[in-house]
Design a protein around this motif. Structure first.
Motif, short mmCIF file in Angstrom:
data_model
loop_
_atom_site.label_atom_id
_atom_site.label_comp_id
_atom_site.label_asym_id
_atom_site.label_seq_id
_atom_site.Cartn_x
_atom_site.Cartn_y
_atom_site.Cartn_z
N PRO A 122 40.34 46.68 33.59
CA PRO A 122 39.78 47.07 34.90
C PRO A 122 39.09 45.90 35.59
CG PRO A 122 38.47 47.97 33.10
CD PRO A 122 39.67 47.30 32.48
N VAL A 123 39.25 45.88 36.87
CA VAL A 123 38.59 44.87 37.68
C VAL A 123 37.73 45.58 38.72
CG1 VAL A 123 40.35 43.10 37.36
CG2 VAL A 123 40.58 44.72 39.23
N GLY A 124 36.71 44.92 39.16
CA GLY A 124 35.85 45.51 40.18
C GLY A 124 34.70 46.29 39.58
N ASP A 125 33.99 46.98 40.46
CA ASP A 125 32.83 47.76 40.03
C ASP A 125 33.24 48.94 39.17
OD1 ASP A 125 31.21 46.07 41.51
OD2 ASP A 125 31.30 47.35 43.30
#
Length: 114
Positions: A5-8
């Motif tokens: 996962p990438v991001g917040d």
């Protein structure tokens, strides 16, 4: 995305209830094979024990009518049988969980009918 996962990080919708309901439903199936021993916190409920007994009877009937298979694990062989015989019991089992979550606005009868 799930593996890397990438991001917040954001909470998933309806968590953790989305898992506890599934665990509650599966526990009814597993409890039938464990002679009524529940992993969910309804051990003191006579209503829960009665529903598990009703489910046990339906599962045995499903085996006898070749609508369920016991080996290597419980397998549904007839969806129509499930909808007519087992699903109503599972719906009433789900109502126990909904009541424990203080879900309001519908009667138990309406929830089961849905």
């Amino acid at each position: 995305e799930l593996n890397f996962p990438v991001g917040d990080k954001l909470p998933l919708d309806f968590s953790p209830e989305r898992w506890t309901l599934a665990i509650h439903l599966l526990d009814a199936i597993f409890a039938v094979g464990r002679e009524g021993t529940m992993a969910v916190p309804f051990q003191q409920s006579s209503r829960a024990r009665a529903l598990l007994e009703e489910l046990r009877v339906e599962v045995e009937r499903g085996y006898a009518e070749h609508c369920l298979q016991a080996s290597p694990h419980l397998v549904l062989l007839n969806e129509e049988w499930y909808a007519q015989r087992m699903k109503p019991v599972m719906a009433r089992w789900a109502v126990l969980w909904l009541e424990a979550q203080h879900v309001t606005g519908l009667s138990s009868t309406q929830v089961v009918a849905y």
